[in-house]
Design an enzyme around this catalytic site. Structure first.
Site, mmCIF file in Angstrom:
data_model
loop_
_atom_site.group_PDB
_atom_site.id
_atom_site.type_symbol
_atom_site.label_atom_id
_atom_site.label_comp_id
_atom_site.label_asym_id
_atom_site.label_seq_id
_atom_site.Cartn_x
_atom_site.Cartn_y
_atom_site.Cartn_z
ATOM 1 N N GLU A 184 2.465 5.320 -3.896
ATOM 2 C CA GLU A 184 2.501 6.382 -4.580
ATOM 3 C C GLU A 184 3.705 6.966 -4.955
ATOM 4 O OE1 GLU A 184 0.220 5.828 -2.192
ATOM 5 O OE2 GLU A 184 -1.205 4.597 -3.768
ATOM 6 N N ASP A 229 -8.745 3.727 -1.605
ATOM 7 C CA ASP A 229 -9.691 3.956 -0.309
ATOM 8 C C ASP A 229 -11.157 4.745 -0.748
ATOM 9 O OD1 ASP A 229 -7.710 3.008 0.718
ATOM 10 O OD2 ASP A 229 -7.158 4.928 1.693
ATOM 11 N N ASP A 255 0.749 -1.155 0.254
ATOM 12 C CA ASP A 255 0.109 -0.059 -0.023
ATOM 13 C C ASP A 255 0.789 1.161 0.056
ATOM 14 O OD1 ASP A 255 -2.234 1.520 0.070
ATOM 15 O OD2 ASP A 255 -2.792 0.960 2.377
#
Lengths: 554, 980
Positions: B547, B620, B544
């Protein structure tokens, strides 16, 4: 309408016994019918006997496949010779796993699982024996709880009885004093009339309004103090708990603002400072301490000597408000030689009924306390006859009320002791009323005082505040569980604790099982601010025989 | 308040969205807040204003053209009339499959531009076509191959791909090509303010004004094109951050037009429709361009061109007669404007912050061709471990090993299937990933073994931010080995905030990081350093925040001037960064065992090529109906860009869905390739066993439905892993010639199974409309009701109560399922199959089934079973039979492997040799059979319910023949003969 076309006998399948997986209670239904046609157990369909346990589902209720996984939602019975028979869902038949529930391995293809019933049975019995031992010991303790409840019941009954007698006596006393007080007051009524018309009236009225204004201020002040404390707590939590997530300027400003207001160092700075402090006392920390002191000095300097300090407000205001203005006025009158007035004024009149007993109690304590220090004593003595009479009356009344309330409480307690929704049908929980159990998790100490409140306290040597995790609200609230069942007492709910700053009010589900000690074993925050405590209590250990008989039937 | 914040506020008000939208838009740039995007749009605006007078300054020097010996490649130098002293080089090559690669770079520039994006995305250097010959003319150079032709015009420079003489893709047709060359910062001259008053005086006099413009042109000959201000060239501010931009302006602008295509798809990931709405031109749907800049957007909007977690710069342009694709291998932030000059054409404008032009033109002409062409470039989606197609149960967080055990126990008590339990960040002590919080997880190995005892797996999160503390081996070793991303200074370690507090990030562009990272995942003690001995090979990984998410960084990410291996700035590689992390994790998990086993790694961030390594999810999302709906089009969009193994979080990450919403969300979830329920830490628990009836029962049935269909999913994944055609197929992929299906993104097909699904995503729905695109029968999966489509397409209305999800079987399909409920998917290994034969109007049907061990790579050695089932009607006989596709198509069975031989009795096939077909259901027969026999065998047991025939006219419940236990085996040849 639907027809089965059966041309020739089926080729032999790796044939499965027709009664495989059938529970003993249903065995009689699985015998070869003479007609060769077998009826599904729900009666919905008739199928050839050959279709039973042929690993292909035919009956809507799944009854044709007791020994295979062909029908969903049906069950398989494992005999588990040497252990206890068990029923497992058909989804576990022939899935390649050897589950302990089916220790004989009969649910799997031959050769997949060995028969482990001997070990599993032994292990099970060992475990069961250990559990029984615990249960036996627990049950003994439990019976002592029950004995306690019965004793408590007797004590309360006696209390009710004695209270009733006392009430009768005190009621007479109150009646007697009321007559005296009223007589005295009627004598001074004329004087009062005069007083109220006279030039003294403004003073009296003013005193009264001051008194009620003060009262209101005190109430508001207290409310604000509490609010400030709560806000402080919220901001402290925010300050310690916030994540510089997403660079939220609003949060950062709130934290900085609070730090400034409360004279705290910036949270990151503080951490750095602490790191530095490992080597030497950092300047920053020293600075912090100074800032704190300066602030205190400032506060002191600002305070006028004539004015009350915050401390005075805290301790002195009640005292002031309990001043017997009537007595004061009378004393004043005596001093200036005017006819003594009387009044019907009584602070009690200003209080809501529910607070009267408390007020009375407090007043009594205060007066006796004042008396001890010789402050109020002279005043009381100096007070007028009517006031004295009135005081005697109200003293008697409050004594009466106390006894009445004691009786009422005792009666309520009596009602709860053997109430299934209270302390249990046998009163086995009464003994534990208010008993506090703790678990130290390192960071926190979790505490539950049974039937009262659950709390989270800072761990030993750790700073922080104590939060209420909720007050006792009910036993197992599940609609599937009826009050009085054993499962009913296996859960307690504590709710409406301190609200989380960005979450719900804290709450606890206390899950208990039979054990020889009253203890909490685990604490888990399964959802934010919703805790699950698990623990044991002897109150849940039912006597063995009752439970045993149930067991053996399995 | 900051001025920009006010502006955002005003815009928000202007949009007058009635809902309180939680996204913090002001955390993220709009085009006008990004210097290069602003410059790019200004360029486009100047061109639009100039109209026909606009001419690109870029041209080819025809004397410089050099054609490679094999003829497929040519190079030429490109000049820009506004910067005559700067040289650019153009290279065109045509690949074996007809894909044209167009590369343009600055030659001998002040610095090298980042040119490695393609090397991370491409699976291999593509093969050059052997039969191309370039013809150089006066005005252009061109090459014809097949029906295609590529034409490069010299002045102005344009590149066109034509088919049958019709232009398909045109580069620089609008003259927006601009490669801002690298330059040195000029010492600021103090400008006299004289020009300004002059211009003011001449306001009423147009001639004077023109003069003033002319004058400026004299001063700056590039101004007509570039504008006359150095707009954010050397430093750029956003909110409280300053980007130092040491290289100055280096952006890249290119217009790509599709003169014959009115619909475009792709450039995920954005929360929007599958068919991309416009962002430019007349009354655009969105006002900002689509943005590709991997970002952790908190509570993202359900309809927005804003950037999300991953970026794939691939686009499909589609029309009834052709599909073409383009892939732009660029790793820097990229904005894409989309407009339509007419209904039948599309113009796009790509503006990237840095890098070179590296475009792949994929000529199609069908969607399947474009998928094949893109797969040849970047690889196909990986065949995942079989168990990862089961149900994944996640929550932030299961708080302890006992919690995990309890959740597992509850699933089993309710007999609800589940394959994987997940642990979010709270398992890790102080968010030091790998390091168990031993208070709550004192026995991680035992816990994993308890889960594995039911043939289940665990997935545990490992994020790329490493807590900066010496007692954390992952950080300490990375620091010692100098494997961490550096700050702008190019020295030391970049420090930012994330879950673990003060953190640093591994630089996966540094090859030294690779083996080290892999070593951390070993479950055994290593001599070389720390390894995760408190884990087992039943633990797989969730990546996760890659980015990367940096809480205190600009746009919640890394400063663009951070420095990576090789001295590249973060801006150059930002969109690739997340992919490298999950790729390496995937390799690490794969290599834990010898021989390796298939890894499962879920990633939030991705780039072109990520499909080769694992699954992604849409991040999310919110527990709202809008997010549920857009989740479907996002998954479809990711799929056509390669990321087939995709899903959106069931239930919505944020919020507490009502039970009816949760039911619908599970219905969406089971028809996502990746099926996971997840929830935020602030939400109430919502595991399916916690619900009241009837919801609990409905969800149990939904979960079981997914499991019965696992053979369909796995078979679809095999095909996708070989062909690249996505697992979820939108209408334009299945029926490219049917314009009515182009915009459809709420119903889709699953692989080539013939299943058409339309999950319901609105509250209180009791019926819905489903579009049938062809003149064929479609059977309701549950009721056997026959619906008839039409040649021009037809809408039908079907029931869709809460417990109903519209699923149809296309006439002509044979669908293999496994109907026995199990606790987890590996336990179904030996279960028999049910074949559902859904006859077409013509009385035929086909379907295939692929099986292997699901965990190892033995399928690459030929250990698999791949069967085709067919049904044919001839006269009064329906013959259902099976063929071994393993034998017939051995070279097309497994991705990347051309098997020389295939043994039908291979090791895997032997393990399932007794697995049989337990039931055959034939729907749509024209009448009651007179006999049903296994070929060469006895009469079988069957029952027949009369009903509508496929070759008839009416609608209603189909005729259904149920053959009980035909006693035929999956791995063997057989035939069942139905005599009508």
């Amino acid at each position: 309408m639907l027809l089965w076309f059966l041309a020739l006998p089926l080729p032999a399948l790796a044939s499965v016994d027709k009664t495989l997986g059938v529970s003993p209670a249903l065995l009689s239904k699985y015998s070869a019918p003479k007609s060769g046609s077998w009826k599904c157990l729900d009666g919905s369909k008739e199928i050839p006997w050959d279709f039973v346990n042929d690993d292909s589902c035919d009956c809507p209720d799944g009854s044709d496949e007791p020994g295979t996984s062909a029908c969903p939602n049906s069950t398989f019975y494992c005999q588990n010779a040497g252990h206890i028979g068990a029923t497992i869902p058909s989804s576990r038949v022939n899935d390649g796993l050897c589950e302990p529930e089916c220790c004989d391995g009969s649910d799997e293809r031959p050769g997949v699982c060995r028969n482990a019933c001997k070990e599993i049975g032994e292990e099970y019995r060992k475990k069961r024996d250990a559990e029984r031992k615990i249960q036996k010991t627990g049950a003994k303790i439990r019976s002592s709880y029950i004995a306690f409840a019965h004793k408590e019941k007797k004590r309360l009954e006696a209390l009710v009885e004695s209270s009733a007698a006392e009430i009768a006596v005190r009621e007479k006393e109150v009646a007697r004093l009321r007559v005296i007080a009223e007589r005295t007051e009627s004598l001074s009524a004329a004087a009062l009339e005069h007083k109220q018309q006279s030039r003294e009236r403004p003073l009296y009225t003013s005193l009264m309004s001051h008194a009620s204004a003060l009262k209101a201020l005190q109430r508001e002040h207290k409310k604000h103090l509490e609010r400030e404390q709560q806000l402080g707590d919220i901001l402290d939590t925010l300050r310690k708990g916030y994540n510089p997530n997403y660079q939220d300027m609003a949060v950062l400003e709130a934290v900085r603002g609070w730090e400034y207001l409360a004279g705290l160092p910036h949270i990151g700075v503080e951490e750095d400072a602490q790191k530095a402090a490992d080597l030497s006392v950092s300047d920053e920390e020293a600075g912090i301490a100074e800032t704190g002191d300066e602030k205190k000095d400032d506060e002191v300097a600002e305070t006028d000597e004539e004015e009350w300090t915050a401390e005075d407000l805290k301790t002195g205001l009640d005292e002031l408000l309990n001043t017997d203005y009537v007595s004061l006025l009378m004393a004043h009158d005596e001093h200036v030689k005017t006819p003594p007035p009387s009044t019907l004024f009584n602070l009690r009149g200003y209080l809501p009924d529910s607070l009267v007993p408390q007020y009375e109690e407090m007043r009594e304590t205060l007066l006796s306390w004042l008396g001890v220090f010789g402050i109020a004593g002279t005043d009381v003595e100096k007070s007028s006859d009517s006031s004295k009479a009135r005081t005697a009356l109200s003293d008697a009344e409050s004594a009466l009320n106390k006894v009445i309330s004691d009786k009422k409480n005792a009666e309520e307690d009596l009602g709860e002791i053997f109430d299934v929704q209270g302390f249990g049908a046998e009163g086995e929980w009464k003994k534990l009323d208010g008993q506090c159990l703790q678990l130290d998790s390192g960071d926190y100490i979790y505490e539950v005082c049974l039937f009262d409140e659950a709390r989270q306290k800072p761990g030993p040597g750790k700073g922080g505040q104590t939060f209420s995790l909720g007050k006792f609200s009910s036993w197992n609230p599940s609609p599937d569980v009826k009050p009085g069942e054993p499962a009913y007492y296996e859960k307690q709910v504590y709710d409406r604790g301190t609200r989380c700053w960005n979450g719900p009010e804290r709450s606890v589900i206390l899950v208990l099982k039979c054990g020889t000690e009253n203890a909490i074993h685990t604490v888990a925050e399964l959802e934010k601010c919703e805790y699950q405590f698990t623990g044991t209590s002897p109150a849940l250990c039912l006597p063995l025989d009752a439970k045993d008989s149930v067991r053996e039937e399995l | 308040m900051q001025p920009w914040a006010t502006l955002v506020g005003v815009i928000t008000l202007l949009l007058a969205a009635p809902d309180v939208l939680a996204v913090k838009s002001h955390d993220f740039k709009t085009c006008s807040q990004a210097g290069f995007c602003r410059r790019g749009r200004a360029l486009s605006a100047r061109a639009a204003e100039a109209g026909g007078k606009w001419k690109s300054p870029y041209s080819i020097d025809s004397s410089s053209i050099s054609i490679s010996p094999n003829n497929a490649v040519f190079t030429a130098s490109v000049k820009s009339s506004i910067y005559p002293e700067i040289h650019f080089g153009l290279e065109l090559r045509v690949h074996e499959d007809g894909v044209v690669r167009v590369r343009m770079d600055e030659i001998n520039g002040l610095r090298k531009r980042y040119d490695e994006a393609a090397s991370w995305a491409l699976i291999a250097e593509p093969k050059i076509s052997q039969d191309i010959s370039w013809t150089t003319g006066k005005k252009d150079i061109r090459a014809k191959y097949g029906n295609n032709e590529v034409v490069v015009a010299f002045e102005p420079l344009t590149v066109s791909l034509l088919r049958g003489g019709k232009p398909q893709v045109v580069l620089n047709g609008r003259g927006l090509l601009h490669m801002e060359h690298l330059r040195s910062k000029k010492i600021e001259e103090t400008k006299t303010e004289e020009a300004a008053p002059q211009a003011e005086e001449g306001v009423e006099d147009q001639a004077v004004a023109d003069q003033a413009v002319l004058k400026t042109e004299e001063v700056n000959p590039a101004a007509w094109f570039e504008g006359d201000t150095e707009d954010d060239w050397w430093e750029e501010r956003f909110s409280s951050w300053t980007d130092s931009k040491p290289k100055g302006p280096e952006s890249l602008s290119i217009d790509i037009s599709f003169p014959s295509h009115g619909t475009i798809y792709g450039i995920p990931q954005h929360a929007t429709k599958l068919a991309l709405p416009t962002t430019a031109g007349d009354s655009p749907f969105f006002t900002d361009p689509y943005r590709l800049y991997n970002a952790d957007v908190f509570e993202y909007l359900a309809s927005s061109p804003m950037s999300l977690y991953g970026s794939i710069p691939i686009l499909h342009a589609h029309s009834t007669d052709s599909t073409v694709g383009i892939f732009h291998a660029v790793g820097s932030e990229t904005w894409i404007d989309v407009s339509h000059a007419s209904e039948k054409s599309t113009e796009t404008h790509w503006i990237s912050e840095s890098g070179i032009l590296d475009l792949f033109l994929m000529p199609g002409p069908t969607p399947a061709d474009v998928f094949a062409q893109y797969s040849t470039l970047t690889g196909t989606p990986v065949l995942p471990p079989h168990w990862s197609l089961g149900y994944h149960q996640c929550r932030w967080n299961y708080v302890s090993s006992d919690d995990v055990r309890t959740v597992q126990r509850r699933f089993d008590e309710e007999d609800m299937p589940v394959d994987v339990f997940w642990l979010d960040i709270e398992y890790a002590d102080e968010h030091k990933y790998f390091m168990w919080d031993d208070k709550n997880f004192p026995d991680p190995v035992e816990m994993t073994n308890d889960v594995a005892a039911n043939a289940r797996k665990m997935v545990v999160i490992v994020d790329p931010h490493l807590k900066r503390t010496s007692n954390y081996p992952a950080y300490q070793e990375a620091s010692d080995r100098k494997l961490l991303v550096m700050p702008a200074s190019g020295e030391g370690e970049f420090e930012g905030w994330c879950w673990s507090g003060s953190s640093s990030w591994i630089d996966f562009f540094n090859p030294n990081a690779w083996d080290w990272w892999k070593s951390l995942f070993k479950t055994t003690q290593l001599k070389s350093g720390w390894s995760w001995t408190l884990s087992t090979t039943d633990i797989h990984i969730w990546n996760d925040m890659n980015e990367p998410s940096v809480f205190n960084g600009p746009e919640i990410s890394m400063p663009r001037d951070n420095v990576h291996h090789g001295g590249w700035e973060h801006r150059d590689i930002h969109n690739i960064n997340g992919m490298l992390f999950s790729n390496l994790t995937s390799r690490a998990v794969q290599e834990r065992t010898d021989p390796p086993q298939r890894p499962f790694v879920l990633t939030r961030s991705f780039f072109a090529g990520s499909q080769r390594f694992g699954a992604m999810w849409t991040g999310d999302n919110l527990g709202t109906w809008e997010h549920m709906a857009v989740g479907i089009s996002m998954v479809l969009s990711n799929g056509i860009a390669g990321m087939s193994f995709a899903g959106s979080d069931v239930g919505g990450f944020f919020g507490n869905p009502e039970p009816d919403m949760l039911v619908r969300w599970y219905q969406v979830g089971i028809f996502n390739p990746f099926f996971r329920a997840h929830a935020h830490i602030d939400t109430k628990r919502r595991e399916p066993f916690l619900l009241e009836q009837p919801y609990k029962g409905i969800i149990k049935d939904i979960l079981r439905l997914r499991y019965t269909m696992l053979p369909i999913w796995y078979t679809a994944f095999r095909e996708t892993s070989v062909t690249g055609v996505p697992v979820l197929r939108p209408h334009y992929v299945m029926f490219p010639k049917d314009p009515k299906g182009f915009a459809l993104d709420d119903q889709y097909f699953i692989g080539n199974s013939g299943l058409l699904v339309k999950p319901i995503t609105s509250k209180g729905t009791i019926e819905t409309t489903v579009y049938l695109p062809e003149d064929e029968v479609y059977y309701d999966y549950f009721s056997h009701h026959v619906y008839r489509g039409a040649t021009k397409g037809k809408d039908i209305t079907v029931k869709a109560e809460l417990d109903q999800v519209p699923v149809f079987v296309r006439g002509g399909s044979i669908v293999p399922t496994r109907e026995r409920p199990r606790r987890s998917s590996p336990l179904m290994k030996l279960d028999p199959f049910t074949l559902r034969v859904s006859l077409s109007k013509a009385g035929s049907a086909r379907g295939d089934l692929y099986l292997d061990d699901g965990v190892t790579y033995s399928h690459e050695k030929g250990q698999f079973v791949w069967r085709e089932f067919t049904a044919q009607t001839a006269k009064k006989t329906v013959r259902i039979t099976t063929r071994d596709l393993g034998v017939e198509k051995k070279d097309a069975a497994v991705d990347g492997v051309a098997l020389v031989s295939y043994n039908p009795s291979n090791v895997f096939a032997e393990t399932i040799k007794e697995v049989r077909v337990e039931k055959i259901v034939v729907e749509g027969l024209s009448g009651k059979p007179s006999s049903v026999k296994a070929e060469g065998g006895e009469e079988l047991i069957w029952e027949f319910a009369a009903g509508v025939a496929a070759n008839g006219k009416g609608e209603g419940v189909a005729s259904v023949l149920t053959i009980k236990d035909p006693r035929v085996l999956i791995v063997k040849e057989w035939a069942v003969i139905i005599q009508l």
